[in-house]
Design an enzyme around this catalytic site. Structure first.
Site, PDB file in Angstrom:
ATOM      1  N   GLU A 160       8.891  16.650  15.059  1.00 31.39           N
ATOM      2  CA  GLU A 160       9.631  16.338  13.788  1.00 31.39           C
ATOM      3  C   GLU A 160       8.805  17.402  12.752  1.00 31.39           C
ATOM      4  OE1 GLU A 160      10.970  12.695  10.939  1.00 31.39           O
ATOM      5  OE2 GLU A 160       8.881  12.655  11.702  1.00 31.39           O
ATOM      6  N   LYS A 165       0.854  -1.269   0.067  1.00 29.89           N
ATOM      7  CA  LYS A 165      -0.257   0.042  -0.115  1.00 29.89           C
ATOM      8  C   LYS A 165       0.938   1.119  -0.015  1.00 29.89           C
ATOM      9  CE  LYS A 165      -2.949   3.489   1.146  1.00 29.89           C
ATOM     10  NZ  LYS A 165      -2.316   4.729   1.282  1.00 29.89           N
ATOM     11  N   CYS A 203      13.736  11.192   7.180  1.00 28.18           N
ATOM     12  CA  CYS A 203      13.441  10.727   8.388  1.00 28.18           C
ATOM     13  C   CYS A 203      14.626  10.788   9.370  1.00 28.18           C
ATOM     14  CB  CYS A 203      12.717   9.469   8.684  1.00 28.18           C
ATOM     15  SG  CYS A 203      13.661   7.924   7.902  1.00 28.18           S
ATOM     16  N   GLU A 260       8.982   1.698  11.272  1.00 26.26           N
ATOM     17  CA  GLU A 260      10.239   2.683  11.166  1.00 26.26           C
ATOM     18  C   GLU A 260       9.414   4.175  11.094  1.00 26.26           C
ATOM     19  OE1 GLU A 260      12.065   5.683  10.044  1.00 26.26           O
ATOM     20  OE2 GLU A 260      12.327   4.590   7.968  1.00 26.26           O
TER      21      GLU A 260
END
Length: 488
Positions: free
Chosen positions: A384, A181, A289, A256
C-alpha cells in the site's frame, strides 16, 4: 485566547485533552502543522501513560450510569450531537481542511454531513435493535445487547472526524463509554467534537479525547485491563502492536487496515464510466484505504482506456484544497510524501514506466501518477502506497483477472466495471474483499457490514454488526409457565 487555545481558520480550538468532562493539559506538547503550506497551527497536548490512565478511569466511572440510561435518552443525546455538528458544519470543514489537507468542497458537501448522519443513524438503529424471540422445546430465547464497558477508539488522519464518529457513534449508542485517540497528524476536529458532545448534554466521562504520539499513549490504552473493546483504523504494523498489547487481557478487537484494492475493467464495460471510476481513485490525494490502486484492464481495450484515462487525469487541478476548483490537495505530512516518492522511485528504477506523474511538486504535493510495466510480485503492486499512485496491468481472460485481483496479502475492497450481469456475478463471487462495487465506487450504507479480509482487517462494523461488536450479546432462556425439569 488562552495559552491552550489556538485559532484555525477563524475557529478557536482547545489543544488540551478532554478527560472526565474537563480540559486537561500535559507537560509536553507536539507540533501540528498544515499540509497545505507547512504553517504551524499550534502545540498540542502530548499525552502519555498518566493521561491514558486518567481517561480510562473517567470512562470506567461514567460507564454504569450511561449503560443504565434508557435507549431513548441515549438516542436523544446522539441526535443532539448531530445537531451540534450541523450547526458548526462550516467551522468543522474549515478546520479539518486546514489540518489534514482534504478538499474543503468535499468536507462541506459530503464528509461533515456524513459525520452528523453517523450519529443519527446509530441513534435510530439503537431504537429498533432487536432479534425476534425464538423457541426451543417451548422455552423462549431472547437475545439482548449489553453494553460492554470502556472502549478505546484509535482513528486515522485521512478522514479524521468522519472515521472517528463512525466508531464513537455506535459505541455510545450501545451504552459504552469512550476514550478516543485521534491521529497526531490531524488532531483538531476531535477536540471540537468533545465541545459539541458536552454542549449536547453528554455526561462527563462518557466521551474522553486524549492526544498523543503513537505508542507513547497508545500502548497504555490498549493494554489497560479496564478496557473492554478496541477499535482501530490504520496500518498493519500498528495493528500488530495493538493486538499484541491487547492479548494479555483478551480484549476484543476490530481492525480496519490497509488495502491494495483492484479495479477490474472488462472489454464489455462502459469505457467512459470505467475511466471515471479509475480517475476517482485519486480522491483525497490517494489517501483512501479503499482506493482501487491496481487497474486491471482487459488487453483488447487497454490502449484506448489508457488514452482516455490520461486525458482525464491530466485535466485534474492540483493545489490549495480550500479552492473550490481544486481536485487534488496535498499529502498529509512530509514523512508520508517521502514514503510515496520512495515507492515510485524504486518502481521506476526496477523498470516501471510513468505514463503520467512520477514526481513530487512544491510543498507536500505529489503529482497524480500512473505506472505501467510493473511485475505482479513487485513492491509497487503488492504494498500500500497511500498516495496518488496507480498501477496498470492487463489481462486476457476472466480467470486471469480474478487471479491478479486476489494476488496480494490484502482484501479490503474491489471494483468491477462490466456491462455483463453474469460476469459481474461470477467475478464478484470469486473476489477476496470485504466490499465489492460493480460499476460504482465508494457507495457506503451504514446498514451494511464493513471491514476487510486477510491483512485488511479483523471483524465487521456497520448496522447491527457494530452493536454486535460494541456489546456483550446475551441469550436469556425462559421456561414456559408450569414447566417441570423432569419433562425437559
Amino acid at each position: 485566547m488562552t495559552d491552550h487555545t489556538i485559532t484555525v481558520a477563524g475557529v478557536a480550538v482547545d489543544t488540551r485533552h478532554w478527560i472526565g468532562g474537563k480540559r486537561v493539559a500535559s507537560a509536553d506538547t507536539f507540533t501540528d502543522a498544515s499540509p497545505i503550506d507547512g504553517s504551524v497551527l499550534g502545540e498540542i497536548a502530548r499525552g502519555g501513560p498518566a493521561e491514558a490512565e486518567a481517561a480510562v478511569a473517567a470512562a470506567r466511572e461514567a460507564f454504569p450510569a450511561w449503560a443504565a440510561t434508557a435507549r431513548t435518552e441515549r438516542a436523544r443525546i446522539l441526535h443532539a450531537i448531530a445537531d451540534g455538528v450541523e450547526k458548526r458544519l462550516e467551522e468543522l470543514a474549515m478546520v479539518e481542511t486546514t489540518d489534514n489537507g482534504a478538499l474543503l468542497r468535499s468536507h462541506r458537501r459530503g464528509v461533515m454531513p456524513r459525520v452528523a448522519h453517523n450519529f443519527r443513524f446509530f441513534a435510530d438503529w439503537l431504537l429498533k435493535l432487536q432479534h425476534e424471540d425464538f423457541e426451543t422445546r417451548g422455552h423462549t430465547n431472547h437475545v439482548s445487547w449489553d453494553p460492554a464497558g470502556p472502549c478505546v477508539l484509535i482513528t486515522p488522519w485521512n478522514a479524521p472526524l468522519m472515521l472517528a464518529t463512525w466508531k464513537v457513534a455506535p459505541a455510545l449508542a450501545a451504552g459504552n463509554t469512550v476514550v478516543l485517540k485521534p491521529a497526531e497528524w490531524s488532531p483538531l476536529t476531535a477536540s471540537l467534537l468533545a465541545d459539541i458532545a458536552a454542549e449536547a448534554g453528554l455526561p462527563a466521562g462518557v466521551l474522553n479525547v486524549v492526544q498523543g504520539y503513537g505508542a507513547e499513549i497508545g500502548d497504555a490504552l490498549t493494554s489497560h485491563p479496564d478496557v473492554r473493546r478496541i477499535s482501530f483504523t490504520g496500518s498493519v504494523p500498528t495493528a500488530r502492536r495493538i493486538a499484541a498489547s491487547a492479548a494479555a487481557n483478551l480484549t476484543p478487537l476490530s481492525l480496519e487496515l490497509g488495502g491494495k484494492s483492484p479495479l477490474l475493467v472488462f472489454a464489455d464495460a462502459d469505457l467512459d464510466l470505467a475511466v471515471d471510476l479509475a480517475v476517482e481513485q485519486y480522491d483525497n490525494a490517494g489517501q483512501v484505504c479503499l482506493a482501487g490502486t491496481r487497474l486491471l484492464v482487459e488487453e483488447s481495450i487497454s490502449d484506448e482506456f489508457t488514452r482516455r484515462f490520461v486525458e482525464k487525469a491530466t485535466a485534474l487541478k492540483q493545489g490549495d484544497p480550500r479552492d473550490e476548483a481544486t481536485d487534488i490537495g496535498p499529502n498529509i505530512h512530509p514523512r508520508q510524501l517521502e514514503k510515496i516518492d520512495g515507492f515510485v522511485q524504486r518502481a521506476l528504477a526496477a523498470g516501471a514506466r510513468a505514463v503520467i506523474g512520477g514526481d513530487r511538486k512544491d510543498g507536500q504535493y505529489y503529482a497524480p501518477t500512473l505506472l505501467t510495466d510493473v511485475a505482479q510480485d513487485s513492491e509497487i503492486v503488492q504494498e500500500e502506497v497511500f498516495g496518488p499512485v496507480l498501477t496498470l496491468q492487463t489481462f486476457a481472460t476472466e480467470d486471469e483477472a480474478v487471479r491478479l485481483a486476489n494476488d496480494t496479502r490484502f482484501g479490503l475492497a474491489a471494483t468491477v466495471a462490466t456491462d455483463d450481469p453474469g460476469r459481474a456475478e461470477r467475478v464478484t463471487a470469486r473476489l477476496v474483499a470485504g466490499t465489492v462495487w460493480v460499476n460504482c465506487f465508494f457507495v457506503r450504507d451504514l446498514k451494511a457490514p464493513f471491514g476487510g479480509s486477510r491483512l485488511s482487517g479483523v471483524g465487521r462494523e456497520g448496522g447491527t454488526w457494530s452493536f454486535d461488536f460494541y456489546c456483550d450479546l446475551k441469550n436469556t432462556v425462559t421456561a414456559p409457565k408450569g414447566w417441570n425439569q423432569d419433562h425437559g
